[in-house]
Design a protein around this motif. Structure first.
Motif, PDB file in Angstrom:
ATOM      1  N   SER A 171       0.812  -1.219   0.000  1.00 28.79           N
ATOM      2  CA  SER A 171       0.000   0.000   0.000  1.00 28.79           C
ATOM      3  C   SER A 171       0.843   1.266   0.000  1.00 28.79           C
ATOM      4  O   SER A 171       0.379   2.321  -0.434  1.00 28.79           O
ATOM      5  CB  SER A 171      -0.958   0.005   1.205  1.00 28.79           C
ATOM      6  N   LYS A 172       2.071   1.191   0.506  1.00 25.71           N
ATOM      7  CA  LYS A 172       2.927   2.382   0.556  1.00 25.71           C
ATOM      8  C   LYS A 172       4.144   2.270  -0.362  1.00 25.71           C
ATOM      9  O   LYS A 172       5.099   3.026  -0.237  1.00 25.71           O
ATOM     10  CB  LYS A 172       3.378   2.628   1.999  1.00 25.71           C
ATOM     11  N   VAL A 173       4.095   1.336  -1.290  1.00 24.88           N
ATOM     12  CA  VAL A 173       5.224   1.143  -2.183  1.00 24.88           C
ATOM     13  C   VAL A 173       5.346   2.328  -3.145  1.00 24.88           C
ATOM     14  O   VAL A 173       4.336   2.909  -3.564  1.00 24.88           O
ATOM     15  CB  VAL A 173       5.102  -0.183  -2.957  1.00 24.88           C
ATOM     16  N   THR A 174       6.572   2.700  -3.453  1.00 18.85           N
ATOM     17  CA  THR A 174       6.840   3.811  -4.367  1.00 18.85           C
ATOM     18  C   THR A 174       7.786   3.340  -5.464  1.00 18.85           C
ATOM     19  O   THR A 174       8.363   2.251  -5.396  1.00 18.85           O
ATOM     20  CB  THR A 174       7.501   4.985  -3.617  1.00 18.85           C
ATOM     21  N   TYR A 175       7.987   4.191  -6.464  1.00 18.38           N
ATOM     22  CA  TYR A 175       8.966   3.882  -7.498  1.00 18.38           C
ATOM     23  C   TYR A 175      10.358   3.751  -6.882  1.00 18.38           C
ATOM     24  O   TYR A 175      11.195   2.974  -7.355  1.00 18.38           O
ATOM     25  CB  TYR A 175       8.963   4.961  -8.570  1.00 18.38           C
ATOM     26  N   GLY A 176      10.605   4.519  -5.818  1.00 13.91           N
ATOM     27  CA  GLY A 176      11.891   4.433  -5.139  1.00 13.91           C
ATOM     28  C   GLY A 176      12.136   3.062  -4.524  1.00 13.91           C
ATOM     29  O   GLY A 176      13.256   2.539  -4.575  1.00 13.91           O
ATOM     30  N   HIS A 177      11.088   2.474  -3.951  1.00 18.41           N
ATOM     31  CA  HIS A 177      11.213   1.118  -3.426  1.00 18.41           C
ATOM     32  C   HIS A 177      11.529   0.131  -4.544  1.00 18.41           C
ATOM     33  O   HIS A 177      12.428  -0.703  -4.431  1.00 18.41           O
ATOM     34  CB  HIS A 177       9.913   0.684  -2.732  1.00 18.41           C
ATOM     35  N   LEU A 178      10.752   0.227  -5.616  1.00 17.22           N
ATOM     36  CA  LEU A 178      10.901  -0.747  -6.703  1.00 17.22           C
ATOM     37  C   LEU A 178      12.269  -0.646  -7.368  1.00 17.22           C
ATOM     38  O   LEU A 178      12.789  -1.651  -7.863  1.00 17.22           O
ATOM     39  CB  LEU A 178       9.793  -0.550  -7.733  1.00 17.22           C
ATOM     40  N   ALA A 179      12.861   0.547  -7.357  1.00 18.13           N
ATOM     41  CA  ALA A 179      14.207   0.694  -7.921  1.00 18.13           C
ATOM     42  C   ALA A 179      15.226  -0.121  -7.129  1.00 18.13           C
ATOM     43  O   ALA A 179      16.276  -0.503  -7.671  1.00 18.13           O
ATOM     44  CB  ALA A 179      14.606   2.166  -7.936  1.00 18.13           C
ATOM     45  N   LYS A 239       1.714 -12.953 -17.815  1.00 14.79           N
ATOM     46  CA  LYS A 239       0.844 -11.780 -17.701  1.00 14.79           C
ATOM     47  C   LYS A 239       0.118 -11.848 -16.369  1.00 14.79           C
ATOM     48  O   LYS A 239      -0.488 -12.859 -16.033  1.00 14.79           O
ATOM     49  CB  LYS A 239      -0.177 -11.788 -18.844  1.00 14.79           C
ATOM     50  N   LEU A 240       0.164 -10.766 -15.608  1.00 17.79           N
ATOM     51  CA  LEU A 240      -0.494 -10.710 -14.313  1.00 17.79           C
ATOM     52  C   LEU A 240      -1.635  -9.725 -14.358  1.00 17.79           C
ATOM     53  O   LEU A 240      -1.561  -8.679 -15.000  1.00 17.79           O
ATOM     54  CB  LEU A 240       0.488 -10.283 -13.215  1.00 17.79           C
ATOM     55  N   ASP A 241      -2.683 -10.048 -13.639  1.00 16.62           N
ATOM     56  CA  ASP A 241      -3.779  -9.100 -13.460  1.00 16.62           C
ATOM     57  C   ASP A 241      -3.684  -8.558 -12.046  1.00 16.62           C
ATOM     58  O   ASP A 241      -3.932  -9.280 -11.073  1.00 16.62           O
ATOM     59  CB  ASP A 241      -5.140  -9.801 -13.647  1.00 16.62           C
ATOM     60  N   VAL A 242      -3.303  -7.298 -11.918  1.00 18.45           N
ATOM     61  CA  VAL A 242      -3.188  -6.681 -10.608  1.00 18.45           C
ATOM     62  C   VAL A 242      -3.992  -5.385 -10.595  1.00 18.45           C
ATOM     63  O   VAL A 242      -4.077  -4.685 -11.598  1.00 18.45           O
ATOM     64  CB  VAL A 242      -1.709  -6.368 -10.247  1.00 18.45           C
ATOM     65  N   ASP A 243      -4.613  -5.111  -9.465  1.00 20.47           N
ATOM     66  CA  ASP A 243      -5.425  -3.906  -9.317  1.00 20.47           C
ATOM     67  C   ASP A 243      -4.599  -2.761  -8.764  1.00 20.47           C
ATOM     68  O   ASP A 243      -3.647  -2.983  -8.055  1.00 20.47           O
ATOM     69  CB  ASP A 243      -6.610  -4.184  -8.384  1.00 20.47           C
ATOM     70  N   SER A 269      -6.988  -4.088  -3.296  1.00 27.57           N
ATOM     71  CA  SER A 269      -6.810  -3.167  -2.181  1.00 27.57           C
ATOM     72  C   SER A 269      -7.902  -3.289  -1.117  1.00 27.57           C
ATOM     73  O   SER A 269      -7.835  -2.603  -0.097  1.00 27.57           O
ATOM     74  CB  SER A 269      -6.783  -1.719  -2.698  1.00 27.57           C
ATOM     75  N   ASP A 270      -8.895  -4.128  -1.346  1.00 28.68           N
ATOM     76  CA  ASP A 270      -9.988  -4.296  -0.389  1.00 28.68           C
ATOM     77  C   ASP A 270      -9.593  -5.333   0.653  1.00 28.68           C
ATOM     78  O   ASP A 270      -9.296  -6.481   0.320  1.00 28.68           O
ATOM     79  CB  ASP A 270     -11.258  -4.728  -1.126  1.00 28.68           C
ATOM     80  N   ILE A 271      -9.591  -4.931   1.918  1.00 29.29           N
ATOM     81  CA  ILE A 271      -9.199  -5.855   2.984  1.00 29.29           C
ATOM     82  C   ILE A 271     -10.130  -7.056   3.047  1.00 29.29           C
ATOM     83  O   ILE A 271      -9.747  -8.129   3.518  1.00 29.29           O
ATOM     84  CB  ILE A 271      -9.164  -5.119   4.351  1.00 29.29           C
ATOM     85  N   HIS A 312      -2.680  -4.717  -2.129  1.00 20.14           N
ATOM     86  CA  HIS A 312      -2.514  -3.322  -2.554  1.00 20.14           C
ATOM     87  C   HIS A 312      -1.403  -3.185  -3.605  1.00 20.14           C
ATOM     88  O   HIS A 312      -0.631  -2.229  -3.586  1.00 20.14           O
ATOM     89  CB  HIS A 312      -2.188  -2.420  -1.366  1.00 20.14           C
ATOM     90  N   VAL A 313      -1.327  -4.128  -4.523  1.00 20.88           N
ATOM     91  CA  VAL A 313      -0.255  -4.101  -5.517  1.00 20.88           C
ATOM     92  C   VAL A 313      -0.633  -3.139  -6.646  1.00 20.88           C
ATOM     93  O   VAL A 313      -1.600  -3.376  -7.371  1.00 20.88           O
ATOM     94  CB  VAL A 313       0.008  -5.507  -6.092  1.00 20.88           C
ATOM     95  N   PRO A 314       0.115  -2.041  -6.832  1.00 20.19           N
ATOM     96  CA  PRO A 314      -0.206  -1.102  -7.916  1.00 20.19           C
ATOM     97  C   PRO A 314       0.251  -1.642  -9.261  1.00 20.19           C
ATOM     98  O   PRO A 314       1.117  -2.517  -9.342  1.00 20.19           O
ATOM     99  CB  PRO A 314       0.590   0.147  -7.525  1.00 20.19           C
ATOM    100  N   SER A 315      -0.301  -1.091 -10.313  1.00 21.25           N
ATOM    101  CA  SER A 315       0.035  -1.577 -11.652  1.00 21.25           C
ATOM    102  C   SER A 315       1.510  -1.366 -11.973  1.00 21.25           C
ATOM    103  O   SER A 315       2.105  -2.158 -12.705  1.00 21.25           O
ATOM    104  CB  SER A 315      -0.837  -0.874 -12.698  1.00 21.25           C
ATOM    105  N   PHE A 316       2.130  -0.307 -11.400  1.00 25.26           N
ATOM    106  CA  PHE A 316       3.534  -0.054 -11.733  1.00 25.26           C
ATOM    107  C   PHE A 316       4.482  -1.044 -11.054  1.00 25.26           C
ATOM    108  O   PHE A 316       5.679  -1.013 -11.292  1.00 25.26           O
ATOM    109  CB  PHE A 316       3.934   1.392 -11.409  1.00 25.26           C
TER     110      PHE A 316
END
Length: 309
Positions: A164-172, A305-309, A230-232, A201-205
């Motif tokens: 839920s709090k992941v950023t591009y900085g984390h993924l780098a 291919k993954l389907d993520v919300d 993202s729904d608990i 809470h996995v974002p598309s990026f």
């Protein structure tokens, strides 16, 4: 005389039925693993009964599998001490990073007496910390679980990864080499059965990092990995709210409080972790070829291919 804590009867029955544990044979099984360790010129490993029995249980009493896990466990500690070999739990940085709570084991196991639930929160500042730093206190917590958690030892663990709090900085920071280390640590060296892993809470990026993870884990673990929205309520269909933390609207303790309580446990085990500096591997003494950890776990398989919300 074997120095292990006896399991509660219910867990002992599970250990017998699912792990192949025969109580009368425990001294013999432990001695076989100890003898092998003592015969390895490259390996200096702890031979505490309570630690080694977890390697046997985690490998369903296959001595060959237990040997491989022990070897890899100490090889990873030696190769990547900044991640997997905590020795100074009193270090200010260790305590500071611990307070960020990358991994948190929840107080109650699933359904009171099954697998232990761990939550991984990517909630640190990627501008101030690196993901490798986060694993130092986390690996200490996993090591304490090897010694002290019979539910994880017998039933295994369930992992919840909260993006839920992941950023591009984390993924780098999630390079293929880093992810290989984590998969090697959690799946291949830790003697816990991974019963399921839920990514919420996995974002598309974050798709690329998920594809990398899927390519690295075994087919067995891949079937136990679930990517949720993202729904608990979606997560609670797998793990009832009673067993999720208060931060998720559940009743299974507070992650913040668990993190604070671990400071006392680290105090209790400070000498144990200091002794970790005495254990590890020396590849110059390994019979045959040195172990190439960098090339041992290559990125294989296809990216699905993954389907993520």
């Amino acid at each position: 005389m074997v120095q292990i804590r006896r399991l509660p009867d219910e867990l002992q029955n599970v250990a017998a039925k699912e792990l192949g544990e025969v109580e009368s044979r425990i001294p013999e099984d432990l001695q076989a693993l100890k003898t092998w360790i003592q015969q390895q010129p490259h390996l200096k490993a702890r031979t505490d009964d309570q630690l080694l029995i977890q390697f046997l249980r985690g490998c369903k009493y296959s001595l060959e599998k237990a040997k491989k896990k022990v070897d890899l466990y100490y090889s990873l500690k030696t190769k990547y001490p900044q991640m997997f070999n905590p020795t100074d739990v009193d270090s200010p940085k260790f305590r500071e990073v611990h307070n960020l709570a990358l991994y948190t084991p929840l107080p109650k196991p699933l359904f009171e007496n099954e697998a232990r639930i761990w939550v991984c929160q990517l909630n640190y500042s990627a501008d101030h910390y690196h993901i490798e730093d986060m694993y130092h206190p986390s690996s200490a917590m996993f090591e304490l679980s090897l010694l002290n958690d019979p539910f994880a030892g017998v039933h295994g663990i369930i992992l919840i990864f909260d993006y839920s709090k992941v950023t591009y900085g984390h993924l780098a920071q999630f390079t293929p080499n880093f992810l290989k280390r984590v998969v090697s640590f959690l799946e291949n060296s830790m003697p816990f059965r991974i019963r399921a892993a839920y990514f919420t809470h996995v974002p598309s990026f974050a798709q690329l990092s998920m594809k990398l993870i899927l390519s690295l884990v075994s087919e067995k673990i891949r079937k136990r990995l679930f990517i949720l929205g993202s729904d608990i309520k979606e997560l609670s269909q797998h793990i009832p709210l009673d067993y999720l933390p208060m931060e998720y609207g559940g009743k299974n303790g507070s992650m913040k409080q668990v993190t604070q309580d671990y400071h006392k446990i680290f105090d209790e085990y400070r000498d144990y972790f200091k002794e970790n500096a005495n254990y590890g591997t020396d590849e110059t003494k390994r019979p045959g070829k040195p172990l190439d950890l960098d090339g041992l776990f290559g990125v294989g398989g296809s990216f699905r291919k993954l389907d993520v919300d």
